[in-house]
Scaffold this active site. Structure first.
Site, mmCIF file in Angstrom:
data_model
loop_
_atom_site.group_PDB
_atom_site.id
_atom_site.type_symbol
_atom_site.label_atom_id
_atom_site.label_comp_id
_atom_site.label_asym_id
_atom_site.label_seq_id
_atom_site.Cartn_x
_atom_site.Cartn_y
_atom_site.Cartn_z
ATOM 1 N N ASP A 191 9.215 4.140 13.192
ATOM 2 C CA ASP A 191 9.875 3.049 13.903
ATOM 3 C C ASP A 191 11.289 2.756 13.394
ATOM 4 O O ASP A 191 12.275 3.036 14.058
ATOM 5 C CB ASP A 191 8.986 1.791 13.954
ATOM 6 C CG ASP A 191 8.383 1.386 12.614
ATOM 7 O OD1 ASP A 191 8.725 2.013 11.580
ATOM 8 O OD2 ASP A 191 7.574 0.435 12.580
ATOM 9 N N ASP A 247 1.487 5.045 1.641
ATOM 10 C CA ASP A 247 1.162 5.991 2.705
ATOM 11 C C ASP A 247 1.727 7.359 2.329
ATOM 12 O O ASP A 247 2.826 7.462 1.803
ATOM 13 C CB ASP A 247 1.786 5.523 4.031
ATOM 14 C CG ASP A 247 1.290 4.136 4.423
ATOM 15 O OD1 ASP A 247 0.072 3.944 4.485
ATOM 16 O OD2 ASP A 247 2.131 3.232 4.628
ATOM 17 N N ASP A 304 0.860 -1.194 0.000
ATOM 18 C CA ASP A 304 0.000 0.000 0.000
ATOM 19 C C ASP A 304 0.892 1.238 0.000
ATOM 20 O O ASP A 304 2.105 1.137 0.141
ATOM 21 C CB ASP A 304 -0.954 0.000 1.207
ATOM 22 C CG ASP A 304 -0.223 -0.228 2.510
ATOM 23 O OD1 ASP A 304 0.936 0.201 2.631
ATOM 24 O OD2 ASP A 304 -0.813 -0.843 3.414
HETATM 25 P P1 ATP Z 1 3.629 -2.664 5.189
HETATM 26 O O1 ATP Z 1 2.518 -1.701 4.789
HETATM 27 O O2 ATP Z 1 4.388 -3.239 4.071
HETATM 28 O O3 ATP Z 1 3.205 -3.635 6.195
HETATM 29 P P2 ATP Z 1 4.698 -0.272 6.362
HETATM 30 O O4 ATP Z 1 6.082 0.081 6.824
HETATM 31 O O5 ATP Z 1 4.122 0.608 5.301
HETATM 32 O O6 ATP Z 1 4.732 -1.777 5.944
HETATM 33 P P3 ATP Z 1 2.416 0.473 7.934
HETATM 34 O O7 ATP Z 1 1.821 -0.199 9.091
HETATM 35 O O8 ATP Z 1 1.644 0.647 6.688
HETATM 36 O O9 ATP Z 1 3.770 -0.278 7.633
HETATM 37 O O10 ATP Z 1 2.900 1.897 8.465
HETATM 38 C C1 ATP Z 1 3.327 2.950 7.605
HETATM 39 C C2 ATP Z 1 4.486 3.687 8.245
HETATM 40 O O11 ATP Z 1 4.057 4.291 9.474
HETATM 41 C C3 ATP Z 1 5.673 2.829 8.625
HETATM 42 O O12 ATP Z 1 6.539 2.606 7.543
HETATM 43 C C4 ATP Z 1 6.309 3.649 9.722
HETATM 44 O O13 ATP Z 1 7.055 4.722 9.184
HETATM 45 C C5 ATP Z 1 5.110 4.227 10.437
HETATM 46 N N1 ATP Z 1 4.663 3.352 11.536
HETATM 47 C C6 ATP Z 1 3.725 2.387 11.497
HETATM 48 N N2 ATP Z 1 3.559 1.789 12.678
HETATM 49 C C7 ATP Z 1 4.408 2.398 13.517
HETATM 50 C C8 ATP Z 1 4.710 2.245 14.898
HETATM 51 N N3 ATP Z 1 4.101 1.320 15.635
HETATM 52 N N4 ATP Z 1 5.645 3.073 15.429
HETATM 53 C C9 ATP Z 1 6.264 4.019 14.680
HETATM 54 N N5 ATP Z 1 6.032 4.190 13.385
HETATM 55 C C10 ATP Z 1 5.116 3.410 12.792
HETATM 56 MG MG MG Z 2 2.135 0.560 4.552
#
Ligand code: ATP
Ligand code: MG
Length: 455
Positions: free
Chosen positions: A145, A68, A66
């Site tokens: 994170d 963001d 996805d």
């Molecule tokens: P994927 O969507 O592939 O699972 P992602 O890194 O995009 O991985 P998401 O849960 O969509 O994960 O979160 C988007 C972004 O928001 C992350 O890349 C990170 O920068 C931030 N993020 C998400 N969860 C946390 C958290 N628990 N603590 C700090 N930052 C976070």
């Molecule tokens: Mg994501």
């Protein structure tokens, strides 16, 4: 990742900026809706960046799950820009911009809340309960994170912006938490699970300082809302690398804080099949995910919790309980202990328990019962479950084989099979053979193709 970049500065004040020509991100690989959102925000005078997994995965040459977006517009301002927009979340207020099935998540830059009296931020014992304090992009980066999740693609000039050394860590193939690891895990213990998930998904190593607290901070998972844990576990086990995830969670001692009864049962080393059973179940799921086949949370949870259910069941049988009562009771007891930790929604827990309850019924092979059982809506899943049990040496491979043949048989052959059974009527509790441990019975391929899962 091929490119080499200069080392990122460690002070967020001076980001490393890689211009358009210096990196591999192409707009052709970004979803048209994410681009629409980015351009529209820019047109309205706001900062607009792609961030998180989208940027990370594009740089690694993977297809992002996805996209963001991060912006300096507040959620309310984002809502004014997009008609198809909904604001969600109390803990973290976010804007969701809807385009049919696709949702683009738009987050406002988070700040530290330190010098903002109006900041809507709640912290308790070091854990962030709510965070809606807004700030600059530099602050936003340090609140994310892992360094590799804090890379921004700036739509105003197509450059990459790195405040935390994420590009270097991508090149090294390592996961590194931004800031002090222990403090960051305490702020949000789910980050421990995210560390495991990304390590497995990306095949990255976990940098030493980021890794150390994983061995000790597991108890903090008890503070996480059980519904959030359920969502996180689905991401971990339905991502196509569930078996690795299971092994890593056990390696760090985290699994026991999520599934204590299962963990305790797996630790009893006198029998090898429980670990084999869970591993095989997760491998099947991984294969299905990689083949783009549907997978069902109820099957996953039926696998993860089977060992404690089976043990209780055996104990109740030994006390003289009737098979169907014993399996029902064992299922309820295990669910009652599990629910406060990881909330399994009813729409999944009911079919999960049906899979268990059908296991003793699969022992009854005489008369009209098999034909009736085959019509049960959960038969297929229960049969696949039996195959897994047989493959891991816990159930009789001959029984699994019988059901495989029964499904393929025509009416006359089926009658023959059930009559034959009635004649040789096995002792009622002949359910475990110990033979064929780890063997692949003829049922193996059917198990791999598995339950239809979409129900
Ligand atoms: P994927 O969507 O592939 O699972 P992602 O890194 O995009 O991985 P998401 O849960 O969509 O994960 O979160 C988007 C972004 O928001 C992350 O890349 C990170 O920068 C931030 N993020 C998400 N969860 C946390 C958290 N628990 N603590 C700090 N930052 C976070
Ligand atoms: Mg994501």
């Amino acid at each position: 990742m091929q490119e080499t970049y200069p080392k990122a500065p460690h002070s967020a004040a001076v980001p490393l900026i890689v211009p358009r020509a210096g990196h591999s991100i192409s707009r052709a690989n970004i979803s048209e809706y994410a681009l629409k959102v980015l351009y529209k925000l820019k047109q309205e005078g706001y900062a607009a960046h792609l961030v998180g997994g989208g940027v990370r995965d594009l740089l690694l040459g993977h297809e992002p799950k996805d996209f963001d977006v991060a912006t300096d517009a507040t959620p309310e301002e984002v809502r004014q820009v997009f008609r198809n927009c909904r604001l969600i979340g109390r803990r973290f207020r976010l804007a969701h911009v809807h385009f049919g099935q696709e949702i683009i998540e738009v987050a406002t830059f988070r700040g530290t809340g330190a010098d903002d009296d109006d900041a809507d931020r709640q912290v308790e014992n070091g854990m962030i309960l709510r965070d809606n304090s807004y700030g600059s992009i530099a602050e936003d980066a340090l609140r994310r994170d892992f360094t590799i999740n804090a890379l921004y693609y700036d739509i105003s000039n197509f450059s990459l912006v790195d405040y935390a050394g994420g590009l270097e860590d991508l090149r090294l193939g390592q996961l590194r938490l931004i800031g002090d690891p222990e403090q960051r895990y305490r702020e949000d213990p789910v980050r421990m699970l995210r560390a495991v998930r990304f390590a497995c998904k990306l095949g990255f190593t976990v940098e030493t300082r980021t890794e150390e607290p994983l061995f000790t901070l597991g108890p903090l998972l008890g503070d996480i809302a059980s519904a959030r844990l359920f969502d996180e576990l689905i991401k971990m086990f339905h991502g196509g690398y569930g078996r690795d995830t299971f092994e890593k969670l056990r390696h760090y001692g985290l699994f026991g804080h999520l599934f204590p009864d299962t963990d305790a049962a797996l630790a009893l080393e006198e029998q090898a099949f429980p670990v084999t059973f869970v591993s095989r179940g997760l491998e099947n799921t991984d294969r299905r995910v990689l083949a783009n086949k549907p997978v069902a949370p109820f099957f996953l949870y039926a696998v993860l919790l089977w060992e404690p259910v089976r043990r209780r069941y055996e104990r109740l049988l030994a006390k003289g309980a009737e098979e169907l009562d014993a399996i029902e009771q064992a299922g309820s007891e295990v669910c009652a202990r599990q629910q406060p930790l990881v909330a399994i929604p009813k729409r999944f827990s009911l079919p999960m328990r049906e899979i268990w309850s059908l296991q003793p019924r699969l022992l009854q092979r005489d008369g009209k019962r098999p034909a009736r059982l085959i019509g049960h809506p959960r038969f297929r899943a229960a049969y696949d479950f039996l195959l897994l049990r047989a493959q891991s040496g816990e159930a009789d491979p001959e029984l699994a084989d019988w059901w495989t043949r029964f499904q393929e048989a025509d009416g006359a052959q089926r009658s023959c099979m059930t009559e034959g059974e009635a004649k040789r009527r096995r002792p009622r509790r002949r359910r475990k053979s110990g033979t064929g441990a780890g063997s692949d019975s003829g049922a193996g391929t059917a198990a791999a193709e598995g339950h239809d899962g979409g129900t």
